[in-house]
Motif scaffolding. Structure first.
Motif, PDB file in Angstrom:
ATOM      1  N   ALA A   1       0.824  -1.186   0.000  1.00 39.39           N
ATOM      2  CA  ALA A   1       0.000   0.000   0.000  1.00 39.39           C
ATOM      3  C   ALA A   1       0.870   1.252   0.000  1.00 39.39           C
ATOM      4  CB  ALA A   1      -0.920  -0.003   1.207  1.00 39.39           C
ATOM      5  N   TYR A   2       2.045   1.169   0.630  1.00 39.80           N
ATOM      6  CA  TYR A   2       2.920   2.336   0.722  1.00 39.80           C
ATOM      7  C   TYR A   2       3.401   2.762  -0.659  1.00 39.80           C
ATOM      8  CZ  TYR A   2       6.686   5.369   2.322  1.00 39.80           C
ATOM      9  OH  TYR A   2       7.497   6.440   2.549  1.00 39.80           O
ATOM     10  N   ASP A   3       3.889   1.806  -1.445  1.00 44.64           N
ATOM     11  CA  ASP A   3       4.439   2.150  -2.762  1.00 44.64           C
ATOM     12  C   ASP A   3       3.363   2.436  -3.797  1.00 44.64           C
ATOM     13  OD1 ASP A   3       7.212   2.057  -2.213  1.00 44.64           O
ATOM     14  OD2 ASP A   3       7.088  -0.127  -2.135  1.00 44.64           O
ATOM     15  N   THR A   4       2.215   1.781  -3.675  1.00 40.52           N
ATOM     16  CA  THR A   4       1.146   2.006  -4.654  1.00 40.52           C
ATOM     17  C   THR A   4       0.253   3.179  -4.271  1.00 40.52           C
ATOM     18  OG1 THR A   4      -0.334   0.454  -3.537  1.00 40.52           O
ATOM     19  CG2 THR A   4       1.059  -0.437  -5.290  1.00 40.52           C
ATOM     20  N   LYS A   5       0.401   3.664  -3.024  1.00 37.66           N
ATOM     21  CA  LYS A   5      -0.422   4.756  -2.509  1.00 37.66           C
ATOM     22  C   LYS A   5      -1.904   4.453  -2.725  1.00 37.66           C
ATOM     23  CE  LYS A   5       3.093   8.327  -3.074  1.00 37.66           C
ATOM     24  NZ  LYS A   5       4.126   7.427  -2.763  1.00 37.66           N
ATOM     25  N   SER A   6      -2.280   3.217  -2.376  1.00 43.11           N
ATOM     26  CA  SER A   6      -3.634   2.741  -2.609  1.00 43.11           C
ATOM     27  C   SER A   6      -4.348   2.464  -1.293  1.00 43.11           C
ATOM     28  CB  SER A   6      -3.593   1.466  -3.451  1.00 43.11           C
ATOM     29  OG  SER A   6      -4.856   0.858  -3.489  1.00 43.11           O
ATOM     30  N   LEU A   7      -5.461   3.132  -1.089  1.00 42.30           N
ATOM     31  CA  LEU A   7      -6.277   2.902   0.094  1.00 42.30           C
ATOM     32  C   LEU A   7      -6.891   1.502   0.056  1.00 42.30           C
ATOM     33  CD1 LEU A   7      -7.483   4.005   2.702  1.00 42.30           C
ATOM     34  CD2 LEU A   7      -9.364   4.929   1.340  1.00 42.30           C
ATOM     35  N   THR A   8      -7.225   1.015  -1.130  1.00 36.48           N
ATOM     36  CA  THR A   8      -7.814  -0.319  -1.269  1.00 36.48           C
ATOM     37  C   THR A   8      -6.834  -1.397  -0.804  1.00 36.48           C
ATOM     38  OG1 THR A   8      -9.094   0.465  -3.152  1.00 36.48           O
ATOM     39  CG2 THR A   8      -8.887  -1.917  -2.890  1.00 36.48           C
ATOM     40  N   VAL A   9      -5.591  -1.296  -1.209  1.00 35.92           N
ATOM     41  CA  VAL A   9      -4.584  -2.265  -0.785  1.00 35.92           C
ATOM     42  C   VAL A   9      -4.394  -2.199   0.727  1.00 35.92           C
ATOM     43  CG1 VAL A   9      -2.152  -2.939  -0.990  1.00 35.92           C
ATOM     44  CG2 VAL A   9      -3.422  -2.254  -3.014  1.00 35.92           C
ATOM     45  N   LEU A  10      -4.427  -1.016   1.286  1.00 34.09           N
ATOM     46  CA  LEU A  10      -4.299  -0.850   2.730  1.00 34.09           C
ATOM     47  C   LEU A  10      -5.454  -1.524   3.471  1.00 34.09           C
ATOM     48  CD1 LEU A  10      -2.830   0.503   5.143  1.00 34.09           C
ATOM     49  CD2 LEU A  10      -4.371   2.428   4.799  1.00 34.09           C
ATOM     50  N   GLN A  77      10.636   2.914   8.095  1.00 41.31           N
ATOM     51  CA  GLN A  77      10.159   2.741   9.462  1.00 41.31           C
ATOM     52  C   GLN A  77       8.672   2.430   9.508  1.00 41.31           C
ATOM     53  OE1 GLN A  77      11.645   6.441  10.659  1.00 41.31           O
ATOM     54  NE2 GLN A  77       9.801   7.591  10.204  1.00 41.31           N
ATOM     55  N   SER A  78       7.939   2.770   8.461  1.00 44.94           N
ATOM     56  CA  SER A  78       6.511   2.473   8.405  1.00 44.94           C
ATOM     57  C   SER A  78       6.229   1.061   7.912  1.00 44.94           C
ATOM     58  CB  SER A  78       5.798   3.454   7.481  1.00 44.94           C
ATOM     59  OG  SER A  78       5.939   4.766   7.968  1.00 44.94           O
ATOM     60  N   THR A  79       7.089   0.517   7.039  1.00 43.66           N
ATOM     61  CA  THR A  79       6.811  -0.777   6.432  1.00 43.66           C
ATOM     62  C   THR A  79       7.653  -1.927   6.991  1.00 43.66           C
ATOM     63  OG1 THR A  79       8.396  -0.379   4.643  1.00 43.66           O
ATOM     64  CG2 THR A  79       6.123   0.323   4.271  1.00 43.66           C
ATOM     65  N   LEU A  80       8.799  -1.647   7.589  1.00 49.22           N
ATOM     66  CA  LEU A  80       9.678  -2.719   8.086  1.00 49.22           C
ATOM     67  C   LEU A  80       9.022  -3.611   9.138  1.00 49.22           C
ATOM     68  CD1 LEU A  80      13.270  -1.219   8.169  1.00 49.22           C
ATOM     69  CD2 LEU A  80      12.553  -3.343   7.098  1.00 49.22           C
ATOM     70  N   PRO A  81       8.267  -3.104  10.097  1.00 49.56           N
ATOM     71  CA  PRO A  81       7.627  -4.016  11.049  1.00 49.56           C
ATOM     72  C   PRO A  81       6.697  -5.024  10.364  1.00 49.56           C
ATOM     73  CG  PRO A  81       7.573  -1.786  11.909  1.00 49.56           C
ATOM     74  CD  PRO A  81       8.062  -1.699  10.492  1.00 49.56           C
TER      75      PRO A  81
END
Length: 127
Positions: A1-10, A77-81
């Protein structure tokens, strides 16, 4: 979701995370399938493990303060966990597939816990 900037994926990702945390199922298993003499111990262990996970998660996230990119996937820091937990769950799944053995319930004594609703022994549909 971070790289695609997609709310749906999130939202789909959060849905999948929610499907993996079935606390009610774990508690039901403890109440139905754990012998009464160790039920309190099993319940306390479940609660302790849950609390430890909730405490260690944010602490671990605080340590993961790097930012790098592999191909088109950003690790920050947002995606590593999330990536770390995905790898941990994958390793756990592999270990579980290799080491898990279904107990032989045919040779157990008659003090085997029974499912109260259906009268069947835990893990079986028929007694």
């Amino acid at each position: 979701a971070y790289d695609t900037k997609s709310l749906t994926v999130l939202i789909v990702g959060r849905l999948l995370c929610g499907l993996g945390s079935a606390r009610a199922v774990n508690r039901r298993y403890i109440s139905d399938c754990v012998p009464a003499r160790i039920r309190m111990q099993a319940s306390a262990g479940f609660v302790s493990a849950s609390a430890l996970g909730m405490a260690c998660g944010p602490a671990l996230a605080g340590l993961l303060q790097w930012r790098f990119k592999i191909y088109m996937v950003t690790f920050s820091q947002s995606t590593l966990p999330g990536w770390l937990m995905a790898v941990a769950w994958l390793l756990y799944l592999v270990w579980l597939c290799i080491s898990f053995k279904e107990p032989n319930r045919a040779t157990e004594a008659d003090d085997t816990p029974h499912n109260r609703a259906s009268g069947t022994k835990c893990g079986y549909w028929a007694s």
